[in-house]
Design a protein around this motif. Structure first.
Motif, PDB file in Angstrom:
ATOM      1  N   SER A  25       0.828  -1.207   0.000  1.00 33.47           N
ATOM      2  CA  SER A  25       0.000   0.000   0.000  1.00 33.47           C
ATOM      3  C   SER A  25       0.864   1.258   0.000  1.00 33.47           C
ATOM      4  O   SER A  25       0.576   2.222  -0.713  1.00 33.47           O
ATOM      5  CB  SER A  25      -0.931   0.016   1.214  1.00 33.47           C
TER       6      SER A  25
ATOM      7  N   ILE B 147       0.934   4.133  -2.830  1.00 30.30           N
ATOM      8  CA  ILE B 147       0.725   5.544  -2.489  1.00 30.30           C
ATOM      9  C   ILE B 147       1.898   6.391  -2.981  1.00 30.30           C
ATOM     10  O   ILE B 147       1.703   7.475  -3.542  1.00 30.30           O
ATOM     11  CB  ILE B 147       0.511   5.710  -0.968  1.00 30.30           C
ATOM     12  N   ASN B 148       3.117   5.912  -2.794  1.00 26.38           N
ATOM     13  CA  ASN B 148       4.291   6.659  -3.250  1.00 26.38           C
ATOM     14  C   ASN B 148       4.306   6.810  -4.766  1.00 26.38           C
ATOM     15  O   ASN B 148       4.630   7.880  -5.290  1.00 26.38           O
ATOM     16  CB  ASN B 148       5.576   6.002  -2.767  1.00 26.38           C
TER      17      ASN B 148
ATOM     18  N   ASP C 166       1.630   6.722  -6.749  1.00 24.55           N
ATOM     19  CA  ASP C 166       0.547   7.639  -7.085  1.00 24.55           C
ATOM     20  C   ASP C 166       0.955   9.084  -6.820  1.00 24.55           C
ATOM     21  O   ASP C 166       0.663   9.988  -7.613  1.00 24.55           O
ATOM     22  CB  ASP C 166      -0.713   7.307  -6.278  1.00 24.55           C
ATOM     23  N   LYS C 167       1.648   9.308  -5.711  1.00 22.60           N
ATOM     24  CA  LYS C 167       2.113  10.665  -5.375  1.00 22.60           C
ATOM     25  C   LYS C 167       3.076  11.169  -6.443  1.00 22.60           C
ATOM     26  O   LYS C 167       2.958  12.305  -6.912  1.00 22.60           O
ATOM     27  CB  LYS C 167       2.792  10.668  -4.007  1.00 22.60           C
TER      28      LYS C 167
END
Length: 85
Positions: free
Chosen positions: A43, A47-48, A50-51
């Motif tokens: 996860s 998230i990284n 996507d960022k």
């Protein structure tokens, strides 16, 4: 000294990763926290990524916005010249 403990709600984990939930006969649920670690790592990776993608998109949008501002300034000047003829 009072200790603070953190955890997750087994019913919430069950909706996404049911294999990590142990259900006893007396309707008590427990979470396999060791099994949760790989999901948390993945996860964080997601998230990284996507960022990073969003930051790239923001920079591209900023660049496009500046280009459009420059065009609008040129169009404003041309329009003003047309009105003054």
């Amino acid at each position: 000294k009072k200790q603070l403990h953190a955890g997750v709600i087994a019913q919430e984990v069950d909706t996404n990763i049911p294999e990590l939930i142990n259900k006893n006969d007396d309707k008590k649920w427990s979470v396999n926290y060791d099994g949760l670690i790989p999901y948390l790592i993945e996860s964080v990776k997601t998230i990284n990524k996507d960022k990073k993608d969003m930051l790239h998109d923001i920079e591209e949008l900023k660049r496009e916005n500046e280009e459009l501002k420059e065009k609008m300034t040129k169009y404003d000047l041309l329009f003003e010249q047309l009105l003054n003829k």
